[in-house]
Design a protein around this motif. Sequence first.
Motif, PDB file in Angstrom:
ATOM      1  N   ALA A   1       4.622   7.878 -11.151  1.00 56.43           N
ATOM      2  CA  ALA A   1       4.678   9.137 -11.897  1.00 56.43           C
ATOM      3  C   ALA A   1       3.320   9.828 -11.939  1.00 56.43           C
ATOM      4  N   MET A   2       3.372  11.156 -11.965  1.00 49.50           N
ATOM      5  CA  MET A   2       2.196  11.981 -12.236  1.00 49.50           C
ATOM      6  C   MET A   2       2.284  12.397 -13.707  1.00 49.50           C
ATOM      7  N   ILE A   3       1.268  12.046 -14.472  1.00 49.48           N
ATOM      8  CA  ILE A   3       1.276  12.291 -15.912  1.00 49.48           C
ATOM      9  C   ILE A   3       0.325  13.440 -16.248  1.00 49.48           C
ATOM     10  N   PHE A   4       0.847  14.412 -16.975  1.00 54.30           N
ATOM     11  CA  PHE A   4       0.033  15.544 -17.411  1.00 54.30           C
ATOM     12  C   PHE A   4       0.074  15.621 -18.942  1.00 54.30           C
ATOM     13  N   MET A   5      -1.057  15.940 -19.530  1.00 53.58           N
ATOM     14  CA  MET A   5      -1.127  16.143 -20.968  1.00 53.58           C
ATOM     15  C   MET A   5      -1.801  17.483 -21.221  1.00 53.58           C
ATOM     16  N   THR A   6      -1.289  18.235 -22.189  1.00 50.36           N
ATOM     17  CA  THR A   6      -1.897  19.515 -22.524  1.00 50.36           C
ATOM     18  C   THR A   6      -2.386  19.484 -23.965  1.00 50.36           C
ATOM     19  N   SER A   7      -3.386  20.308 -24.234  1.00 50.28           N
ATOM     20  CA  SER A   7      -3.926  20.374 -25.589  1.00 50.28           C
ATOM     21  C   SER A   7      -4.560  21.743 -25.818  1.00 50.28           C
ATOM     22  N   ASN A   8      -4.403  22.245 -27.032  1.00 52.36           N
ATOM     23  CA  ASN A   8      -5.057  23.490 -27.431  1.00 52.36           C
ATOM     24  C   ASN A   8      -6.339  23.217 -28.211  1.00 52.36           C
ATOM     25  N   ILE A   9      -6.895  22.027 -28.032  1.00 49.69           N
ATOM     26  CA  ILE A   9      -8.159  21.697 -28.694  1.00 49.69           C
ATOM     27  C   ILE A   9      -9.209  22.747 -28.342  1.00 49.69           C
ATOM     28  N   GLY A  10      -9.904  23.221 -29.333  1.00 54.53           N
ATOM     29  CA  GLY A  10     -10.934  24.240 -29.120  1.00 54.53           C
ATOM     30  C   GLY A  10     -10.400  25.656 -29.141  1.00 54.53           C
TER      31      GLY A  10
END
Length: 372
Positions: free
Chosen positions: A200-209
């Motif tokens: 699997a290709m794992i992606f994580m997103t975040s609006n940090i900042g």
Amino acid sequence: MTFITSKLKDLNENRHQNSSSANLSETFNSSSPLVTRFRFEVNEVIHHIRSKIWGQDEVLDGIEEMLNIVWTDITEENRPLYVALFLGPTGVGKTEIVRVLSEAIYGNAEAYCRIDMNTLTQEHYAAALTGAPPGYVGSKEGNSLFQKEKIEGSYSKPGIVLFDELEKADDQVIYSLLNVMDNGILVMTSGEKVINFRNAMIFMTSNIGAKEIISYASKSLKYKLRKFLWFLRPSNWGKTEQDFLRSIVLSQLEKRFSPEFINRFDDIFVFHWLKQDALEHILDLQIQAINRRIKKYNCTLQLDESARKFLIKKGFDQRYGARFLKRAIRKYIEVPLAAKISKRLHQGHPIQFIAKIMDGNLILFESTQERP
């Protein structure tokens, strides 16, 4: 007799070695294309992504490099194929890029496993990922938010996993992922079920900042001073505004997550603010999507140049990215368009709606196209 047998054995071994050498030489000298277990073309996938995602060239270059590594199948066997973190302001394409990647590989934008981390804000929600512990309700069922078939993919195609809005989940939930990022295996708490992330290709997103970026976009005195002091440092001479924003985001990342968690990412990308030239392309994509949806009513939509400029002006806000443009399209295009279509549900002749600016307002004009 033993001597003859020995000679025949040596002769056969020599023939086998010569044959193997010839086959090996033929393999390396042949002009046949490289063969890999994965059945997707990197160039086609990247072309599709670039046609849908604008203003993020640095990120797309990194995705292309990643896909080449995955396609050649030379990644570590005891880890996921890839683990990446997408950071940056809202509405710049962090989630959309994963949907488009899924569409390019599988022909279906929903063929990936998405976990909305904002629904896992408390410690006990870790059971939603790893299953309930033994002795608790649901422990024997081994239920989880993970969709195993989408995660594990197939022999010819990788699985795709998205953990969206990572920073909103409880720490216990986040750190339950460490083992997945490290060795690609998730053993459910019951111990009876295993989910394999190694394909699997794992992606994580975040609006940090994001809050800091909005403050910067608002040109607050605090961030004007911070920017001035940042560029005064000799180590930052020659750097760009994007480098300054990246430093803001990464400093917030280090405050939120531990070094051991951050260190498990193969890549960390900071997405750019969308500029007006990117909104031009996004506007085209949105109008194409509207045309696909109204085709069933025998209608089409076209924007006059004045309407295009109007929507770009109304829909441009660095703080909110493409979502602000979508709201403008909904207000000025979709609402009046729906009102006009609802009045002609039983009319069969094709209609073209043309959006123009009249006296400062966007107006939809009807152009009837008679059947030949």
